[in-house]
Design a protein around this motif. Structure first.
Motif, short mmCIF file in Angstrom:
data_model
loop_
_atom_site.label_atom_id
_atom_site.label_comp_id
_atom_site.label_asym_id
_atom_site.label_seq_id
_atom_site.Cartn_x
_atom_site.Cartn_y
_atom_site.Cartn_z
N GLU A 223 1.45 -7.65 1.45
CA GLU A 223 2.05 -7.11 2.67
C GLU A 223 0.97 -6.68 3.66
N SER A 224 1.22 -6.96 4.93
CA SER A 224 0.43 -6.35 6.01
C SER A 224 1.24 -5.16 6.50
N PRO A 225 0.90 -3.95 6.05
CA PRO A 225 1.79 -2.80 6.28
C PRO A 225 1.86 -2.35 7.73
N ILE A 226 2.93 -1.68 8.05
CA ILE A 226 3.11 -1.09 9.38
C ILE A 226 2.24 0.15 9.46
N VAL B 17 22.27 -0.47 11.45
CA VAL B 17 21.81 -1.80 11.84
C VAL B 17 20.38 -1.97 11.33
N ASP B 18 20.16 -3.02 10.55
CA ASP B 18 18.81 -3.30 10.04
C ASP B 18 17.97 -3.85 11.20
N LEU B 19 16.94 -3.10 11.58
CA LEU B 19 16.11 -3.51 12.72
C LEU B 19 15.36 -4.80 12.46
N ARG B 20 15.20 -5.19 11.20
CA ARG B 20 14.51 -6.45 10.91
C ARG B 20 15.24 -7.64 11.53
N ASN B 21 16.56 -7.50 11.69
CA ASN B 21 17.35 -8.61 12.24
C ASN B 21 17.20 -8.75 13.75
N ILE B 22 16.69 -7.71 14.42
CA ILE B 22 16.57 -7.77 15.88
C ILE B 22 15.17 -7.44 16.38
N ASN B 23 14.27 -7.13 15.47
CA ASN B 23 12.88 -6.85 15.83
C ASN B 23 11.99 -7.72 14.96
N GLN B 24 11.50 -8.81 15.53
CA GLN B 24 10.75 -9.80 14.75
C GLN B 24 9.39 -9.27 14.29
N HIS B 25 8.97 -8.12 14.82
CA HIS B 25 7.68 -7.56 14.43
C HIS B 25 7.77 -6.79 13.13
N ILE B 26 8.97 -6.49 12.67
CA ILE B 26 9.16 -5.90 11.35
C ILE B 26 9.42 -7.05 10.39
N LYS B 27 8.45 -7.34 9.55
CA LYS B 27 8.55 -8.50 8.68
C LYS B 27 9.48 -8.23 7.50
N LYS B 28 9.97 -9.30 6.90
CA LYS B 28 10.93 -9.18 5.80
C LYS B 28 10.33 -8.43 4.61
N PRO C 104 0.80 -1.23 0.00
CA PRO C 104 0.00 0.00 0.00
C PRO C 104 0.83 1.27 0.00
N LEU C 105 1.98 1.26 0.70
CA LEU C 105 2.75 2.49 0.81
C LEU C 105 3.45 2.89 -0.50
N LEU C 106 3.50 1.98 -1.48
CA LEU C 106 4.01 2.37 -2.80
C LEU C 106 3.00 3.22 -3.56
N ASN C 107 1.79 3.35 -3.01
CA ASN C 107 0.78 4.25 -3.58
C ASN C 107 0.69 5.55 -2.79
#
Length: 425
Positions: A156-159, A260-271, A49-52
């Motif tokens: 995607e289930s967006p943030i 530091v990519d937070l995806r690697n340490i915050n599992q709530h940010i999906k790939k 959605p955020l690409l729109n």
């Protein structure tokens, strides 16, 4: 969809008119049609959605990502004639400096340097919306869709806000709230009192220096790191620090910042989440140590700093700093640099490179440049066994001739170390 920008996103958005752009160039052999590219981009907009999204503002001038309910605005594609293998470098610099119309169009666009059987596809993005991790997700799906327009790339289930990336047990923790308020209030007070120079550093001309390491040397570098029990990141940090010390001498600071990519340490940010910012740590060397001792000391320091990062606390504290965002932005723009450069290594790129009618010959290291202080950075990635380097800077911070000397010295230090480690006996 409509959501407020988080602190880091607002910082990179700035006034919404000044560019803070990233560029990811990819060299392609073979052919595909413009129609297939447009279709693939439309499918990406359907997934993300955020690409729109465009930027809208409330009555207090607080920015929002907002998506329209009607037909989305298409992601722009500019097709240009390709004349040489180096056209993409000049086009990258042009795209750094070309602002997005953030209130009218998506914050992603494509520049296609089209030649006979060989092209470069440059994906350009506003850094307030997309970071290196997000753009890799986008590009992996993009090339899958160019190859097969009906491919299933998921949804995607967006943030939609802080609550989506900080778990409720932490958001509602009394202990965490007290700590966040304490740190946040101290940070806000410090930013209010922090002096900033009256005049920003004159950035002058931006430039890009690009080079590649061949497969043999890339493989040797990996072997060197395994034997020394350090990461490639650590080795390049040590090399960068020594390089700046030798080339810039008294102008060097013995400090480089690493994201530091937070995806690697915050599992709530999906790939597959579109997300724009991460944490940062600073690395320094020890003047009294030789290269290998320094390398091990830096490796230990990085491990300790990574352990101390609390991604949830950081995100919560930053949201307390919105009232002083403009003060912080002014401080970054006007203060003298205390860092030598920013260093980011995307590592080994694993996305497919062979498709039905085309193949990816190489993926150049993505670059980004923005208005928040020192623009100097080294960005690396490894594609098809070759490490790629992009040194980004502005003449107002580092003259082009010094940039060339930095490139030369980085490679000579690496060759010296490899020769020492791999010589007989």
């Amino acid at each position: 969809m409509k959501r407020k920008l988080l602190f880091g996103e607002r910082l990179m958005l700035g006034d919404g008119k000044t560019p803070f752009n990233g560029v990811f160039p990819i060299k392609i052999r073979g052919e595909f049609s413009a129609a297939r590219l447009h279709h693939a981009l439309l499918r990406l907009q359907q997934k993300h959605p955020l690409l729109n999204a465009v930027i809208t503002y409330d009555k207090n001038n607080r920015p929002y990502f907002a998506t329209a309910n009607e037909q989305p605005v298409k992601i722009p594609v500019e097709i240009l004639s390709r004349y040489s293998d180096h056209d993409w470098e000049a086009e990258t610099v042009r795209q750094w400096q070309t602002p997005f119309r953030t209130e009218l169009e998506p914050m992603l666009r494509v520049s296609w340097l089209k030649g006979d059987g060989v092209s470069e596809l440059l994906t350009v993005f506003h850094h307030c919306l997309i970071d290196g991790g997000s753009i890799m997700t986008i590009l992996t799906a993009l090339f899958e869709l160019i190859d097969n327009g009906d491919a299933d790339i998921g949804q995607e289930s967006p943030i939609r806000g802080l609550a989506d990336i900080v778990p409720p047990e932490i958001m509602e923790s009394r202990k965490k709230k007290i700590k966040v308020n304490l740190i946040g209030n101290i940070a806000v007070l410090a930013l209010r009192l922090m002096p900033a120079g009256k005049k920003a550093v004159e950035r002058k001309k931006d430039y890009l220096i690009h080079w590649k390491m061949d497969e043999e040397m890339t493989s040797q570098l990996s072997g060197f790191c395994k034997r020394a029990e350090v990461t490639v990141n650590t080795l390049l940090c040590a090399v960068l620090l020594q390089t700046f010390k030798e080339v810039r001498k008294e102008k060097s600071h013995n400090k480089i910042s690493c994201p530091v990519d937070l995806r690697n340490i915050n599992q709530h940010i999906k790939k597959d989440n579109i997300f724009a910012f991460g944490s940062m740590f600073v690395v320094s060397s020890y003047p009294e140590l030789d290269f290998m001792s320094n390398l091990r000391a830096i490796h230990h320091d990085i491990k300790q700093k990574l352990k101390k990062i609390d991604p949830y606390l950081m995100l919560m504290v930053l949201e307390k700093a919105h009232p002083v965002l403009h003060k912080f932005s002014r401080f970054l723009k006007h203060s003298k640099s205390s860092n030598d450069c920013m260093f980011s290594n995307m590592g080994r790129i694993t996305m497919p490179y062979q498709y039905k009618t085309f193949e990816i010959e190489t993926m150049y290291a993505p670059t980004a440049i923005g208005p928040l202080g020192n623009t100097t950075s080294l960005l690396t990635s490894t594609c098809r066994g070759q490490m790629d380097f992009c040194f980004v800077a502005s003449e107002g911070y580092i003259p082009y001739t010094e940039g060339q000397a930095i490139q030369t010295r980085i490679m000579s230090i690496l060759k010296e170390q490899l020769k020492t480690q791999f010589q007989p006996g």
